[in-house]
Design a protein around this motif. Structure first.
Motif, PDB file in Angstrom:
ATOM      1  N   ARG A  27       0.819  -1.213   0.000  1.00  0.00           N
ATOM      2  CA  ARG A  27       0.000   0.000   0.000  1.00  0.00           C
ATOM      3  C   ARG A  27       0.853   1.264   0.000  1.00  0.00           C
ATOM      4  O   ARG A  27       1.864   1.344   0.697  1.00  0.00           O
ATOM      5  N   ARG A  28       0.399   2.216  -0.781  1.00  0.00           N
ATOM      6  CA  ARG A  28       1.007   3.537  -0.796  1.00  0.00           C
ATOM      7  C   ARG A  28      -0.103   4.571  -0.968  1.00  0.00           C
ATOM      8  O   ARG A  28      -1.145   4.283  -1.564  1.00  0.00           O
ATOM      9  N   PRO A  29       0.102   5.777  -0.482  1.00  0.00           N
ATOM     10  CA  PRO A  29      -0.876   6.833  -0.744  1.00  0.00           C
ATOM     11  C   PRO A  29      -0.983   7.104  -2.247  1.00  0.00           C
ATOM     12  O   PRO A  29      -0.004   6.967  -2.987  1.00  0.00           O
ATOM     13  N   ALA A  81      -1.017   9.839  -3.577  1.00  0.00           N
ATOM     14  CA  ALA A  81      -0.063  10.907  -3.869  1.00  0.00           C
ATOM     15  C   ALA A  81       1.314  10.358  -4.214  1.00  0.00           C
ATOM     16  O   ALA A  81       2.061  10.965  -4.996  1.00  0.00           O
ATOM     17  N   ASP A  82       1.677   9.223  -3.624  1.00  0.00           N
ATOM     18  CA  ASP A  82       2.983   8.628  -3.894  1.00  0.00           C
ATOM     19  C   ASP A  82       3.062   8.140  -5.338  1.00  0.00           C
ATOM     20  O   ASP A  82       4.065   8.378  -6.032  1.00  0.00           O
ATOM     21  N   SER A 118       3.361  11.078  -7.614  1.00  0.00           N
ATOM     22  CA  SER A 118       4.693  11.684  -7.618  1.00  0.00           C
ATOM     23  C   SER A 118       5.688  10.876  -8.440  1.00  0.00           C
ATOM     24  O   SER A 118       6.718  11.406  -8.882  1.00  0.00           O
ATOM     25  N   ALA A 147      -3.908  13.615  -5.510  1.00  0.00           N
ATOM     26  CA  ALA A 147      -2.740  13.791  -4.636  1.00  0.00           C
ATOM     27  C   ALA A 147      -3.198  13.702  -3.186  1.00  0.00           C
ATOM     28  O   ALA A 147      -3.077  14.645  -2.401  1.00  0.00           O
ATOM     29  N   SER A 148      -3.751  12.527  -2.832  1.00  0.00           N
ATOM     30  CA  SER A 148      -4.310  12.329  -1.491  1.00  0.00           C
ATOM     31  C   SER A 148      -3.544  11.240  -0.772  1.00  0.00           C
ATOM     32  O   SER A 148      -2.672  10.572  -1.336  1.00  0.00           O
ATOM     33  N   GLN A 149      -3.893  11.054   0.487  1.00  0.00           N
ATOM     34  CA  GLN A 149      -3.278  10.006   1.294  1.00  0.00           C
ATOM     35  C   GLN A 149      -4.071   8.702   1.268  1.00  0.00           C
ATOM     36  O   GLN A 149      -3.805   7.788   2.049  1.00  0.00           O
ATOM     37  N   THR A 150      -5.039   8.604   0.391  1.00  0.00           N
ATOM     38  CA  THR A 150      -5.848   7.385   0.280  1.00  0.00           C
ATOM     39  C   THR A 150      -4.956   6.192  -0.019  1.00  0.00           C
ATOM     40  O   THR A 150      -4.159   6.208  -0.962  1.00  0.00           O
ATOM     41  N   ALA A 151      -5.097   5.131   0.770  1.00  0.00           N
ATOM     42  CA  ALA A 151      -4.285   3.928   0.578  1.00  0.00           C
ATOM     43  C   ALA A 151      -4.647   3.257  -0.742  1.00  0.00           C
ATOM     44  O   ALA A 151      -5.829   3.120  -1.093  1.00  0.00           O
ATOM     45  N   SER A 152      -3.635   2.816  -1.457  1.00  0.00           N
ATOM     46  CA  SER A 152      -3.851   2.216  -2.768  1.00  0.00           C
ATOM     47  C   SER A 152      -2.713   1.262  -3.070  1.00  0.00           C
ATOM     48  O   SER A 152      -1.685   1.243  -2.388  1.00  0.00           O
TER      49      SER A 152
END
Length: 433
Positions: free
Chosen positions: A282-284, A286-287, A290, A303-308
């Motif tokens: 899992r990464r945000p 936004a990661d 980027s 560009a959110s912190q939602t886990a994905s």
């Protein structure tokens, strides 16, 4: 929450084909509004077993009967439903086979998400719009996703499986791997029958015990099935509203988030590190953004912190997907990424979306169900004894495919692919072999 154990290997009468996961093309029309298309044949007789093997099963069932009664199953139900069950060795043969993990994903999806299923699914969305609207209001799962599960699991009630659940579970409870798991499913089956939710004569399904229009395992039924039409029975076999609502309830309990997407097909930048992929990595969002990952239509990821997570089901050369929590909820229904991808992709197609943009990394694409039937028709015309052209790629069809592959000069792998179909289309049936 307990997930389905899908004996995902038997798609037509046992829900997924031995070689390619695909539902049968039994009826091209939409099934009647009262429920699934009636069975046209009784369940097949079990293969023969030796007297010693049957005696061992009888002894095991006697112990299970005592255990079931001790664990609260009514004595009358335990004695009546476990009496006279015959051993079915065919379910033991299926125990270790799951095509979600063995079939190339382009074959797997070609049969599950084809034009016929999209058309039928859209017809179902119209036919059951009032029920689906009420289901979404109560359980929060959108109509397209619920109908996609229905379509993949049983071809909208046309292929719910023909193996008697009790016979299959009795055999698996007493032989083979995971006996404790199947014994719990057998006990749950007895409770279902004792409560009158399912007609014993209609209690048929896949080799591993999944049953009904959306294929619940018995323990899953006890946990998640609902009586949506209010008749006092949770009937996922003969009542479409109960089946659809039960599926939505399962997904909700598995973590479905109303109004959120499952994810997106994405495009990776040149030189992207494929080792970052994996459903549990899992990464945000936004990661990923980027790192240059963009949606395949060119739009940026939030560009959110939602886990994905990033999925590369065919490696970095094939389609790529960033998936969110709702993908995981679908994955809980049947723990295979290819299965979850089939469900969410079919749901997107039902909403008007198109095929994946990035092609699969193969020069021999998979076949739709209509194309598989066409291939079988061509094989029959060439004299191969494969039975009927039903779209199910079984051992006889694979044997005929290998023979034609040898004649044409293709690799003799028994696979029903576009190269072979194209070659046979160009090759008149009278051509000497």
């Amino acid at each position: 929450m307990r997930t389905h154990l899908r004996a995902a290997a038997a798609a037509a009468a046992t829900l997924l084909t031995v070689c390619v996961t695909v539902q049968p093309a039994m009826a091209q029309s939409v099934p009647p509004s009262s429920g699934p298309v009636p069975a046209v044949a009784p369940p097949p007789a079990p293969p023969p077993s030796s007297a010693a093997q049957q005696a061992a099963l009888d002894a095991c069932l006697a112990r299970l009967r005592t255990d079931a009664i001790a664990r609260g199953v009514p004595r009358e139900a335990a004695e009546r439903h476990l009496a006279g069950l015959e051993r079915d060795p065919s379910v033991l043969e299926s125990l270790d086979f799951q095509p979600e993990f063995r079939t190339p994903i382009w074959d797997y999806l070609a049969g599950l998400v084809d034009g016929q299923r999209v058309d039928d699914g859209r017809a179902m969305l119209e036919r059951w719009v009032e029920v689906l609207t009420a289901v979404e209001a109560k359980h929060g799962v959108d109509a397209a996703t619920v109908v996609a599960v229905w379509g993949v699991e049983s071809d909208f009630g046309r292929a719910t499986g023909r193996k008697p659940i009790l016979r299959s579970l009795a055999t698996l409870s007493c032989e083979g791997r995971r006996q404790a798991f199947f014994r719990n499913e057998l006990l749950a089956s007895l409770r279902i029958l004792a409560a009158g939710h399912v007609d014993p004569a209609a209690f048929n399904g896949s080799w591993a015990g999944a049953f009904g229009q959306t294929q619940f395992m018995p323990t899953t039924f006890l946990e998640a099935a609902v009586d949506f039409d209010g008749d006092g029975r949770r009937d996922i076999v003969g009542t479409v509203p109960d089946a659809l609502a039960s599926t939505a309830n399962y997904l909700r309990r598995a973590g479905w988030r109303t109004g959120e997407p499952w994810g997106w097909e994405v495009r990776l930048p040149e030189g992207f590190d494929a080792s970052l992929a994996g459903r549990t990595k899992r990464r945000p969002l936004a990661d990923w953004a980027s790192r240059g990952v963009r949606r395949v239509d060119g739009r940026p990821l939030d560009a959110s912190q939602t886990a994905s997570a990033l999925l590369l089901p065919a490696g970095p050369a094939g389609p790529a997907f960033v998936v969110l929590r709702n993908f995981d909820a679908v994955y809980a229904y049947n723990a295979a990424e290819s299965y979850a991808l089939a469900i969410v992709h079919l749901a997107d197609r039902l909403r008007g979306g198109g095929p994946f943009v990035t092609p699969w990394p193969t020069d021999d694409p998979g076949l739709s169900r209509a194309e598989r039937r066409e291939l079988q028709t061509l094989l029959l015309a060439r004299g191969h004894a494969i039975g009927e052209a039903d779209g199910l790629i079984g051992s006889n069809t694979r044997r005929a495919i290998r023979a034609e592959q040898a004649r044409i000069g293709l690799p003799q792998d028994g696979r029903a692919g576009m190269k072979l179909l194209t070659a046979l289309r160009r090759d008149p049936p009278g051509t000497p072999r």
